[in-house]
Design a protein around this motif. Structure first.
Motif, short mmCIF file in Angstrom:
data_model
loop_
_atom_site.label_atom_id
_atom_site.label_comp_id
_atom_site.label_asym_id
_atom_site.label_seq_id
_atom_site.Cartn_x
_atom_site.Cartn_y
_atom_site.Cartn_z
N HIS A 184 0.83 -1.21 0.00
CA HIS A 184 0.00 0.00 0.00
C HIS A 184 0.86 1.25 0.00
O HIS A 184 0.56 2.23 -0.70
CB HIS A 184 -0.93 -0.01 1.21
CG HIS A 184 -2.15 0.83 1.02
ND1 HIS A 184 -3.20 0.46 0.22
CD2 HIS A 184 -2.48 2.05 1.53
CE1 HIS A 184 -4.14 1.41 0.24
NE2 HIS A 184 -3.72 2.39 1.02
N GLY A 185 1.94 1.23 0.77
CA GLY A 185 2.83 2.38 0.79
C GLY A 185 3.55 2.58 -0.53
O GLY A 185 3.70 3.72 -1.00
N LEU A 186 4.02 1.50 -1.14
CA LEU A 186 4.69 1.61 -2.44
C LEU A 186 3.74 2.15 -3.50
O LEU A 186 4.10 3.04 -4.28
CB LEU A 186 5.23 0.24 -2.88
CG LEU A 186 6.39 -0.34 -2.07
CD1 LEU A 186 6.75 -1.74 -2.58
CD2 LEU A 186 7.63 0.56 -2.12
N GLU A 187 2.52 1.63 -3.51
CA GLU A 187 1.55 2.11 -4.50
C GLU A 187 1.21 3.58 -4.27
O GLU A 187 1.07 4.35 -5.24
CB GLU A 187 0.29 1.25 -4.45
CG GLU A 187 0.47 -0.15 -5.01
CD GLU A 187 -0.82 -0.94 -5.11
OE1 GLU A 187 -0.82 -1.97 -5.82
OE2 GLU A 187 -1.84 -0.54 -4.49
N THR A 188 1.09 3.97 -3.02
CA THR A 188 0.79 5.38 -2.72
C THR A 188 1.90 6.30 -3.23
O THR A 188 1.64 7.42 -3.69
CB THR A 188 0.61 5.57 -1.20
OG1 THR A 188 -0.46 4.74 -0.75
CG2 THR A 188 0.30 7.02 -0.86
#
Length: 352
Positions: free
Chosen positions: A19-23
């Motif tokens: 989720h952090g990488l995609e954000t």
């Protein structure tokens, strides 16, 4: 904007790292975990696909195919940290299978040769031979390698959590971006779950609008203990008759945080897999007479307040959701890693 990259998230759990990488703009193709209970949360909140598999059994050719969609390939993962955690110092974990997972990760790096490698884990890992072996594997494979010991509040994460982040690149030197916060403006428990972010509930209560905002029922004696607990205080604040037997022993004198309350205007303690248990640490709510809820723990791990952990309300089990949340990479820390990769790729004109 999305980077011209593709990532694969090993040991993905419910998707904190993804989720952090995609954000941050790093598309993730696949998340891999052997725990099939993570699948719903992973796919419901992220664009990536969940693959149930043991990393030890992954085929390097398959991983390479998953990474083929972007100019930059990113292989990321956080092997289960229990063997390395200082919570297990009394345990001889030398024979545990978990130790081999970091080596399995290194073997995949050697075979797949992604452009960038990310590993996040507990800081104690750097004192173990398996960590040196992993870093030496990266150097032998031609990577520039850096590691950072991260104090999570330095990056806007409202809990005392220390982690190690290893970054490696085929394109040139790479290092985690510098802190975004200092002790003067660390986010607090109040910032995260106070000021009406979540409504008040009782011990054993459930928010009618968010079934994950629920707190465990407390026995009457524990209700009395938390009523006598001061934020940041210890069991010494209680009347003698409600103290535990262990508190009368020398070995129990130092466990001041157990059955403790958090404080509003400081960071939270490390969110463990048992954070929903009032007696497992300083997990009492700062003001209400209860342990923090499942949702509050997830928010302190910087998951979005609407992150979906189970498909149906009947699937909510404290032990399961506690494991999901406590084992996750804090989403904000993963976002910082993603931002670092995006800047690194731009600096070296990799996609040009």
């Amino acid at each position: 904007m999305k980077a011209d990259a593709t990532a694969v998230d090993l040991f993905c759990g419910v998707g904190g790292l993804t989720h952090g990488l995609e954000t941050a703009g790093i598309p993730v193709a696949v998340g891999v975990d052997r725990d099939d209970e993570c699948e719903h949360a992973y796919e419901a909140n992220n664009e990536a696909r969940f693959e149930q598999a043991d990393v030890a059994d992954l085929d390097a050719e398959q991983v390479s195919e998953w990474l083929d969609d972007g100019t930059v390939s990113v292989l990321a993962g956080c092997a289960p940290c229990q063997p390395f955690s200082n919570l297990n110092n009394a345990e001889d974990s030398s024979e545990r299978d978990d130790w081999g997972l970091v080596r399995d990760f290194g073997n995949l790096v050697e075979e797949v040769e992604p452009g960038i490698v990310v590993m996040e884990n507990v800081s104690e890992l750097r004192n173990k031979p398996v960590y040196s072996d992993f870093v030496n594997t990266l150097w032998r494979a031609g990577y520039d390698v850096s590691f950072s010991v991260v104090e999570c509040p330095d990056y806007g994460i409202p809990q005392d959590r220390k982690r190690i982040v290893v970054l490696a690149s085929k394109y040139g030197p790479i290092e985690l971006k510098g802190p975004t916060h200092s002790p003067s403006n660390y986010p607090t428990v109040r910032d995260a779950i106070g000021n009406g972010v979540v409504p008040e509930i009782d011990a054993g209560g459930v928010d009618e609008n968010d079934p994950l905002h629920r707190s465990r029922t407390l026995e009457e004696q524990n209700i009395e203990r938390i009523r006598q607990s001061k934020p940041g205080g210890t069991w010494r604040d209680w009347d003698p008759e409600i103290r535990l037997d262990c508190h009368t022993k020398e070995s129990g004198q130092s466990f001041g945080s157990v059955y403790g309350r958090m404080q509003w205007d400081t960071t939270a303690p490390t969110i463990t897999t048992q954070y929903y248990n009032y007696g497992s640490g300083r997990f009492g709510h700062p003001e209400q007479d209860r342990a923090i809820s499942l949702r509050e723990g997830a928010i302190l791990q910087t998951f979005p307040p609407d992150y979906e952990f189970v498909e149906d309300e009947e699937d909510i089990h404290y032990q399961t959701v506690g494991r999901f949340v406590g084992n996750a990479v804090p989403v904000r820390l993963a976002e910082v890693v993603g931002e670092t990769i995006v800047e690194h790729v731009e600096n070296y004109n990799v996609a040009a």
